[in-house]
Structures are given as structure tokens and as C-alpha cells.
Design a protein around this motif. Structure first.
Motif, short mmCIF file in Angstrom:
data_model
loop_
_atom_site.label_atom_id
_atom_site.label_comp_id
_atom_site.label_asym_id
_atom_site.label_seq_id
_atom_site.Cartn_x
_atom_site.Cartn_y
_atom_site.Cartn_z
N ASP A 46 48.51 -1.28 41.21
CA ASP A 46 49.50 -0.20 41.21
C ASP A 46 50.93 -0.70 41.07
OD1 ASP A 46 47.39 1.50 41.58
OD2 ASP A 46 47.80 1.91 43.69
N ARG A 47 51.26 -1.76 41.82
CA ARG A 47 52.64 -2.24 41.80
C ARG A 47 53.02 -2.82 40.44
NH1 ARG A 47 49.81 -1.97 46.04
NH2 ARG A 47 49.17 -4.11 45.90
N TYR A 48 52.07 -3.44 39.77
CA TYR A 48 52.35 -3.98 38.44
C TYR A 48 52.64 -2.84 37.45
CZ TYR A 48 51.99 -6.72 34.19
OH TYR A 48 52.26 -7.32 32.99
N LEU A 49 51.85 -1.76 37.52
CA LEU A 49 52.11 -0.61 36.66
C LEU A 49 53.50 -0.03 36.92
CD1 LEU A 49 48.72 1.33 36.73
CD2 LEU A 49 49.69 0.02 34.84
N LEU A 50 53.88 0.04 38.19
CA LEU A 50 55.20 0.59 38.52
C LEU A 50 56.33 -0.32 38.04
CD1 LEU A 50 54.38 2.05 42.02
CD2 LEU A 50 54.64 3.29 39.86
N ARG A 94 56.20 -7.90 29.97
CA ARG A 94 57.46 -8.55 29.56
C ARG A 94 57.24 -9.60 28.49
NH1 ARG A 94 60.74 -9.00 35.31
NH2 ARG A 94 61.08 -6.75 35.48
N ASP A 95 56.07 -10.25 28.49
CA ASP A 95 55.79 -11.24 27.45
C ASP A 95 55.19 -10.59 26.20
OD1 ASP A 95 53.19 -10.60 28.18
OD2 ASP A 95 52.71 -12.60 28.94
N GLU A 96 55.06 -9.28 26.20
CA GLU A 96 54.55 -8.47 25.09
C GLU A 96 53.13 -8.85 24.69
OE1 GLU A 96 57.51 -8.72 22.01
OE2 GLU A 96 58.87 -7.41 23.09
N GLN A 97 52.37 -9.40 25.64
CA GLN A 97 50.98 -9.78 25.38
C GLN A 97 49.99 -8.70 25.80
OE1 GLN A 97 50.16 -12.69 23.65
NE2 GLN A 97 52.36 -12.61 23.38
N SER A 98 50.43 -7.79 26.64
CA SER A 98 49.54 -6.74 27.15
C SER A 98 50.19 -5.38 27.01
CB SER A 98 49.23 -6.97 28.63
OG SER A 98 48.65 -8.22 28.82
N CYS A 99 49.39 -4.40 26.64
CA CYS A 99 49.83 -3.00 26.59
C CYS A 99 48.86 -2.16 27.40
CB CYS A 99 49.86 -2.49 25.16
SG CYS A 99 51.09 -3.27 24.12
N LEU A 100 49.39 -1.29 28.23
CA LEU A 100 48.58 -0.42 29.06
C LEU A 100 48.96 1.03 28.78
CD1 LEU A 100 49.06 -2.42 32.35
CD2 LEU A 100 47.03 -2.43 30.92
N ILE A 101 47.97 1.88 28.63
CA ILE A 101 48.21 3.30 28.40
C ILE A 101 47.93 4.02 29.70
CG2 ILE A 101 47.53 5.35 27.11
CD1 ILE A 101 46.66 3.41 24.85
N VAL A 102 48.95 4.68 30.24
CA VAL A 102 48.82 5.40 31.51
C VAL A 102 49.49 6.76 31.40
CG1 VAL A 102 48.75 3.30 32.91
CG2 VAL A 102 50.92 4.40 32.48
N SER A 103 49.06 7.67 32.25
CA SER A 103 49.71 8.97 32.32
C SER A 103 50.73 8.96 33.45
CB SER A 103 48.67 10.07 32.56
OG SER A 103 48.17 9.99 33.88
N TYR A 104 51.64 9.89 33.39
CA TYR A 104 52.60 10.03 34.48
C TYR A 104 51.87 10.40 35.77
CZ TYR A 104 56.53 9.71 31.27
OH TYR A 104 57.44 9.27 30.36
N ARG A 105 50.77 11.13 35.66
CA ARG A 105 49.96 11.48 36.83
C ARG A 105 49.42 10.21 37.48
NH1 ARG A 105 46.01 14.77 34.67
NH2 ARG A 105 47.46 16.50 34.85
#
Length: 119
Positions: A46-50, A94-105
């Protein structure tokens, strides 16, 4: 007309207070120095997503690498987060190696979960 004017002013103040409360919650959670060595509070889950969300909202740059200071973008994102909309966004590491798709919910649930852990 006076009543309408006062109601409009009250609405703006309520909007401001919602955003301030949300910013305070994010400030309580993001990068707490006292938990740096604690694997239960590290930059995972959770904290990483935030953290990535904070970067998405406040640390955008243009094609030349200059900071983008777009208040409309910030307020739009924070309002969607406060409402917990189902709209999805792409968060990039930050290193542009990972992308995560999340909702605001999803992000709103991350905030509440992280705050429960702090308490």
C-alpha cells in the motif's frame, strides 16, 4: 441572493477542508523515517502505491525534464481520490521500469489501511 452567496462560500470551504484532510493523511503515511528499517513498513504494498501516487500528482515533468506545476491536475486527482472513483491511472516507478494500473478507489483503500496500521 445573500443566502446563495453564503451557501456558495460554505461549499468552497467544505471542499478545501476535504482536500486538506486528505493531504494530511498522505503526509502521515509517506516515507516515515522512523520505519526505514522495518520490513513491515517498507516501500512495499500500500505505501509503495501511495508513494507512486504522490509522484504522479506532484512530481510530473515535461518532455524537457522541467517540473509541471499544474494545480488543476493536483486538485482533480485529489478530488477523485477523496471520492474513491473507479477511474484507473497508470503509476510509474521512479526508475521507469514498472507500471501499475490502479483505481482511485484502490488508492483510497490503501490510505485507510495504512492509517489503521499507524494507529
Amino acid at each position: 441572493m445573500e443566502n446563495d452567496s453564503l451557501l456558495n462560500e460554505l461549499s468552497r470551504e467544505l471542499e478545501n477542508s476535504r482536500i486538506v484532510r486528505l493531504l494530511c493523511k498522505l503526509g502521515f503515511i509517506n516515507e516515515r523515517p522512523e520505519f526505514n528499517m522495518d520490513s513491515r513498513w517498507s516501500e512495499t504494498g500500500d505505501r509503495y502505491l501511495l508513494k507512486l501516487f504522490r509522484d504522479y500528482v506532484f512530481h510530473q515533468v515535461d518532455e524537457r525534464g522541467r517540473p509541471v506545476l499544474d494545480l488543476a491536475h493536483v486538485l482533480s486527482c485529489l478530488n477523485k481520490l477523496d471520492a474513491g472513483t473507479s477511474e484507473r491511472i497508470v503509476l510509474t516507478s521512479r526508475d521507469e521500469q514498472s507500471c501499475l494500473i490502479v483505481s482511485y478507489r484502490d488508492l483510497k483503500e490503501c490510505i485507510e489501511s495504512s492509517l489503521r496500521e499507524l494507529r
